[in-house]
Enzyme design. Sequence first.
Site, PDB file in Angstrom:
ATOM      1  N   SER A   1      30.749   9.226  63.860  1.00 36.21           N
ATOM      2  CA  SER A   1      29.362   9.310  64.330  1.00 36.21           C
ATOM      3  C   SER A   1      29.085   8.320  65.448  1.00 36.21           C
ATOM      4  O   SER A   1      29.342   7.132  65.290  1.00 36.21           O
ATOM      5  CB  SER A   1      28.385   8.980  63.188  1.00 36.21           C
ATOM      6  OG  SER A   1      28.502   9.886  62.160  1.00 36.21           O
TER       7      SER A   1
ATOM      8  N   HIS B   1      27.139  15.375  65.738  1.00 31.31           N
ATOM      9  CA  HIS B   1      28.527  15.863  65.713  1.00 31.31           C
ATOM     10  C   HIS B   1      28.568  17.233  66.384  1.00 31.31           C
ATOM     11  O   HIS B   1      27.987  18.184  65.881  1.00 31.31           O
ATOM     12  CB  HIS B   1      29.016  16.057  64.277  1.00 31.31           C
ATOM     13  CG  HIS B   1      29.178  14.789  63.521  1.00 31.31           C
ATOM     14  ND1 HIS B   1      30.400  14.225  63.288  1.00 31.31           N
ATOM     15  CD2 HIS B   1      28.276  13.980  62.955  1.00 31.31           C
ATOM     16  CE1 HIS B   1      30.228  13.121  62.598  1.00 31.31           C
ATOM     17  NE2 HIS B   1      28.941  12.949  62.384  1.00 31.31           N
TER      18      HIS B   1
ATOM     19  N   HIS C   1      32.367  16.569  56.628  1.00 30.43           N
ATOM     20  CA  HIS C   1      32.147  15.628  55.532  1.00 30.43           C
ATOM     21  C   HIS C   1      32.048  16.375  54.214  1.00 30.43           C
ATOM     22  O   HIS C   1      31.496  17.472  54.154  1.00 30.43           O
ATOM     23  CB  HIS C   1      30.850  14.839  55.759  1.00 30.43           C
ATOM     24  CG  HIS C   1      30.843  14.028  57.010  1.00 30.43           C
ATOM     25  ND1 HIS C   1      30.410  14.533  58.220  1.00 30.43           N
ATOM     26  CD2 HIS C   1      31.239  12.751  57.243  1.00 30.43           C
ATOM     27  CE1 HIS C   1      30.525  13.593  59.142  1.00 30.43           C
ATOM     28  NE2 HIS C   1      31.031  12.503  58.589  1.00 30.43           N
TER      29      HIS C   1
ATOM     30  N   TYR D   1      30.106  15.648  51.817  1.00 30.89           N
ATOM     31  CA  TYR D   1      28.698  15.787  51.409  1.00 30.89           C
ATOM     32  C   TYR D   1      28.008  16.997  52.030  1.00 30.89           C
ATOM     33  O   TYR D   1      26.943  17.417  51.590  1.00 30.89           O
ATOM     34  CB  TYR D   1      27.889  14.508  51.714  1.00 30.89           C
ATOM     35  CG  TYR D   1      27.797  14.133  53.174  1.00 30.89           C
ATOM     36  CD1 TYR D   1      27.030  14.854  54.084  1.00 30.89           C
ATOM     37  CD2 TYR D   1      28.492  13.032  53.656  1.00 30.89           C
ATOM     38  CE1 TYR D   1      26.945  14.512  55.415  1.00 30.89           C
ATOM     39  CE2 TYR D   1      28.428  12.672  54.985  1.00 30.89           C
ATOM     40  CZ  TYR D   1      27.657  13.411  55.862  1.00 30.89           C
ATOM     41  OH  TYR D   1      27.595  13.060  57.180  1.00 30.89           O
ATOM     42  N   GLU D   2      28.610  17.572  53.059  1.00 30.89           N
ATOM     43  CA  GLU D   2      28.010  18.759  53.671  1.00 30.89           C
ATOM     44  C   GLU D   2      28.234  20.005  52.815  1.00 30.89           C
ATOM     45  O   GLU D   2      27.680  21.067  53.099  1.00 30.89           O
ATOM     46  CB  GLU D   2      28.614  19.001  55.053  1.00 30.89           C
ATOM     47  CG  GLU D   2      28.228  17.961  56.085  1.00 30.89           C
ATOM     48  CD  GLU D   2      28.960  18.180  57.388  1.00 30.89           C
ATOM     49  OE1 GLU D   2      28.427  18.902  58.241  1.00 30.89           O
ATOM     50  OE2 GLU D   2      30.071  17.633  57.558  1.00 30.89           O
TER      51      GLU D   2
ATOM     52  N   ALA E   1      31.753   5.372  61.634  1.00 28.71           N
ATOM     53  CA  ALA E   1      30.644   4.416  61.571  1.00 28.71           C
ATOM     54  C   ALA E   1      30.516   4.053  60.096  1.00 28.71           C
ATOM     55  O   ALA E   1      30.695   4.911  59.237  1.00 28.71           O
ATOM     56  CB  ALA E   1      29.371   5.073  62.072  1.00 28.71           C
TER      57      ALA E   1
ATOM     58  N   MET F   1      31.250   7.313  54.299  1.00 26.21           N
ATOM     59  CA  MET F   1      31.289   8.622  53.621  1.00 26.21           C
ATOM     60  C   MET F   1      32.346   9.540  54.212  1.00 26.21           C
ATOM     61  O   MET F   1      32.239  10.769  54.107  1.00 26.21           O
ATOM     62  CB  MET F   1      29.911   9.299  53.734  1.00 26.21           C
ATOM     63  CG  MET F   1      28.741   8.446  53.281  1.00 26.21           C
ATOM     64  SD  MET F   1      27.182   9.265  53.657  1.00 26.21           S
ATOM     65  CE  MET F   1      26.023   7.903  53.467  1.00 26.21           C
ATOM     66  N   SER F   2      33.330   8.973  54.859  1.00 22.66           N
ATOM     67  CA  SER F   2      34.346   9.825  55.506  1.00 22.66           C
ATOM     68  C   SER F   2      35.716   9.157  55.395  1.00 22.66           C
ATOM     69  O   SER F   2      35.941   8.346  54.497  1.00 22.66           O
ATOM     70  CB  SER F   2      33.977  10.029  56.981  1.00 22.66           C
ATOM     71  OG  SER F   2      34.050   8.806  57.687  1.00 22.66           O
TER      72      SER F   2
ATOM     73  N   ASN G   1      25.619  -1.102  60.475  1.00 21.62           N
ATOM     74  CA  ASN G   1      24.536  -1.745  59.703  1.00 21.62           C
ATOM     75  C   ASN G   1      25.193  -2.521  58.578  1.00 21.62           C
ATOM     76  O   ASN G   1      26.335  -2.233  58.219  1.00 21.62           O
ATOM     77  CB  ASN G   1      23.616  -0.661  59.100  1.00 21.62           C
ATOM     78  CG  ASN G   1      24.393   0.349  58.263  1.00 21.62           C
ATOM     79  OD1 ASN G   1      24.960   1.305  58.792  1.00 21.62           O
ATOM     80  ND2 ASN G   1      24.444   0.114  56.961  1.00 21.62           N
TER      81      ASN G   1
ATOM     82  N   HIS H   1      19.996   7.377  59.794  1.00 21.21           N
ATOM     83  CA  HIS H   1      21.129   7.940  60.539  1.00 21.21           C
ATOM     84  C   HIS H   1      20.960   7.681  62.038  1.00 21.21           C
ATOM     85  O   HIS H   1      21.927   7.393  62.745  1.00 21.21           O
ATOM     86  CB  HIS H   1      21.252   9.440  60.255  1.00 21.21           C
ATOM     87  CG  HIS H   1      22.419  10.086  60.941  1.00 21.21           C
ATOM     88  ND1 HIS H   1      23.727   9.722  60.695  1.00 21.21           N
ATOM     89  CD2 HIS H   1      22.488  11.050  61.878  1.00 21.21           C
ATOM     90  CE1 HIS H   1      24.542  10.441  61.444  1.00 21.21           C
ATOM     91  NE2 HIS H   1      23.810  11.257  62.174  1.00 21.21           N
TER      92      HIS H   1
HETATM   93  N1  HPA Z   1      26.886   3.442  53.955  1.00 17.99           N
HETATM   94  C1  HPA Z   1      27.587   4.581  54.009  1.00 17.99           C
HETATM   95  N2  HPA Z   1      27.914   5.172  55.153  1.00 17.99           N
HETATM   96  C2  HPA Z   1      27.508   4.607  56.284  1.00 17.99           C
HETATM   97  C3  HPA Z   1      26.765   3.417  56.301  1.00 17.99           C
HETATM   98  C4  HPA Z   1      26.439   2.810  55.068  1.00 17.99           C
HETATM   99  O1  HPA Z   1      25.785   1.756  54.988  1.00 17.99           O
HETATM  100  N3  HPA Z   1      26.544   3.119  57.610  1.00 17.99           N
HETATM  101  C5  HPA Z   1      27.128   4.095  58.339  1.00 17.99           C
HETATM  102  N4  HPA Z   1      27.711   4.999  57.545  1.00 17.99           N
END
Ligand code: HPA
Length: 270
Positions: free
Chosen positions: A28, A59, A81, A83-84, A111, A209-210, A233, A245
Site C-alpha cells: 500500500s 491498489h 489480501h 481479508y478481502e 505498509a 495484514m499481508s 503508524n 487507511h
Molecule cells: N496494523 C495492521 N496493518 C497495518 C497497520 C497496523 O497498524 N499499519 C499499516 N498496515
Amino acid sequence: MYDKVLESVNYIKSRITSKPKISIILGSGLGDLVSHIEKSCEINYEDIPHFPVSTVKGHSGKLIFGSINNVEIMALSGRFHFYEGYSMKEVTYPVFVMKLLEIEKMIVTNACGGINKNYKPGTLMIIDDFINLMGTNPLYGINDDRFGPRFPDMTEPYKKYLIETTKEVAKKHNIILEQGVYAGFQGPYYETRAEIKMISGFGADTVGMSTVPETIVSNYLGIDTLGISCVTNMATGIQAMKHSHDNVVKTAKEASTKFVKLIACVIKEI
Ligand code: HPA
C-alpha cells in the site's frame, strides 16, 4: 491448480519480451516504484486467465514488466489480501505464477504498524522473520509435489544473503534501515491494544495484514525472498491517534522516495 497456473503463465509469456529473474510485490502506498520502471509490458490482472482481481483502494491490479537500473524485473502493482475474502491459494496465486515464470528472487513489501518503540512512522525495516497469526496458511490441503515439499523448511524465510546485501546497499546510500520480525494478522481491523501487547511479547517488531502468505509460498517454491516493511503508524496502544487507511497510504507515500532508492539499488546488487 498446476494446470491453471501454467495457463496463466503461457498467456503472460505470449505478451512479454523480457525474462526477469526478480519480482517485486508492491505494498500500500509504495506503488511509486512503478514510475521508475522502464516498462516493456503491462498486463492487467483481469486479462490473465485464472488470475484473481484486486479490489482495495490504493491498489491497482497489473503485472508490470520492464527494467530498473538496467535489471529486468516483474512488478506486481496491487496484491490480494486474505481479508478481502480471497482464499489463501488466491492470495498467493501470483507467487505460483512467478515460479513457473522462473523468477528466482522475490522482494515483498508492505505498509505496517510499528511495535518496536525505536521505530517511528516512515521507518523502513528489513523483515528478518515472520509470525503467522492469520489462523491458516496457503499450504493447507493436498500437496502438489511439482510445486514444492509437503513440509517446507522456514529456517530462513527471508534469505540472509539478501538481507546482508540490502544492509550494505542502505549503508552506502545513507538510508537508515531497521531489521525485525513482522507479525501478520488476518485483518481487516487494526488490532486491539491487547493484541499488540501480546505480539509485542511474542517478539514482533511490526504488524500487518499481508506478506506472510506470499512468503510462505515463495519459500515452499524455492524462490529466495527479501522483505521490506514501511512503518506507516505506530500500532494500536502505542500511538494515541486512531488509525486510518488514508493515513497509512499517505505516510507510505512520504517514505517512498527512500524506499524507491533502496529497492532500485538493491535490485542492481542481488
Ligand atoms: N496494523 C495492521 N496493518 C497495518 C497497520 C497496523 O497498524 N499499519 C499499516 N498496515
